[in-house]
Scaffold this active site. Structure first.
Site, short mmCIF file in Angstrom:
data_model
loop_
_atom_site.label_atom_id
_atom_site.label_comp_id
_atom_site.label_asym_id
_atom_site.label_seq_id
_atom_site.Cartn_x
_atom_site.Cartn_y
_atom_site.Cartn_z
CG ASP A 31 36.57 36.15 32.48
OD1 ASP A 31 37.63 35.48 32.49
OD2 ASP A 31 35.51 35.76 33.01
CG LEU A 33 39.30 34.79 28.52
CD1 LEU A 33 39.70 34.80 27.05
CD2 LEU A 33 37.84 34.41 28.69
CB ALA A 75 35.46 34.19 43.08
CE1 TYR A 140 34.12 30.38 46.58
CE2 TYR A 140 32.69 28.91 47.83
CZ TYR A 140 32.87 29.85 46.82
OH TYR A 140 31.81 30.25 46.07
#
Length: 165
Positions: A31, A33, A75, A140
């Site tokens: 990740d 972050l 995402a 999206y």
């Protein structure tokens, strides 16, 4: 099993990581972050702070051990924002996911779980199910549909097993 979880510092990714750990799996969280929180990652998980756009870091991470599956939760998720800044969504959600899928195939990972969305379906007053017509109404949803379609091509060409949730 060894599971590689992208977006494991986010809401759904961290919950999935916790459940996987409780089931006895070994989990590596990958990740950046950007929108997640390191504190959300269970202590028992291995954590790699890196961006999916960093192909060298991604390749190294996927090659660091034999992973049985990748679960992809990284995402951007704001449908309204996706209509104001579509490039951000096409790059992060579509292009980087495609890079991840390709990196998985190169690393020999043949199981992939995508955190998708009901936004891939056409609007309806009826309850949605998987047989509902596709027809995203925002960027999206379109990016998630593109990844689902990409995964199906990788299934056909490379034998990648996948599920889109």
């Amino acid at each position: 099993m060894n599971i590689f979880v992208t977006g494991g510092a986010g809401y759904i990714g961290s919950a999935a990581t916790q459940i996987l750990l409780e089931a006895g799996h070994h989990v590596t969280v990958y990740d950046s972050l950007v929108s997640g929180y390191q504190a959300a990652i269970p202590n028992e998980a291995t954590f790699i702070q890196a961006d999916l756009a960093d192909t060298a870091a991604l390749t190294n991470a996927l090659g660091s051990k034999r992973f049985d599956a990748v679960m992809h939760f990284a995402a951007f998720i704001e449908a309204g924002e996706s209509m104001k800044d579509p490039g951000k969504y096409f790059f992060n959600n579509a292009a980087l996911s495609m890079g991840l899928i390709e990196a998985c195939v190169r690393a020999g990972v043949n199981r992939f779980v995508l955190s998708s969305t009901a936004a891939v379906y056409a609007s309806s007053d009826e309850p949605l199910d998987e047989s509902a017509p596709l027809g995203p109404s925002n960027t999206y949803g379109q990016t998630k549909l593109m990844i689902e379609q990409t995964l199906d091509w990788y299934r056909q060409i490379h034998g990648l097993h996948y599920a889109a949730l």
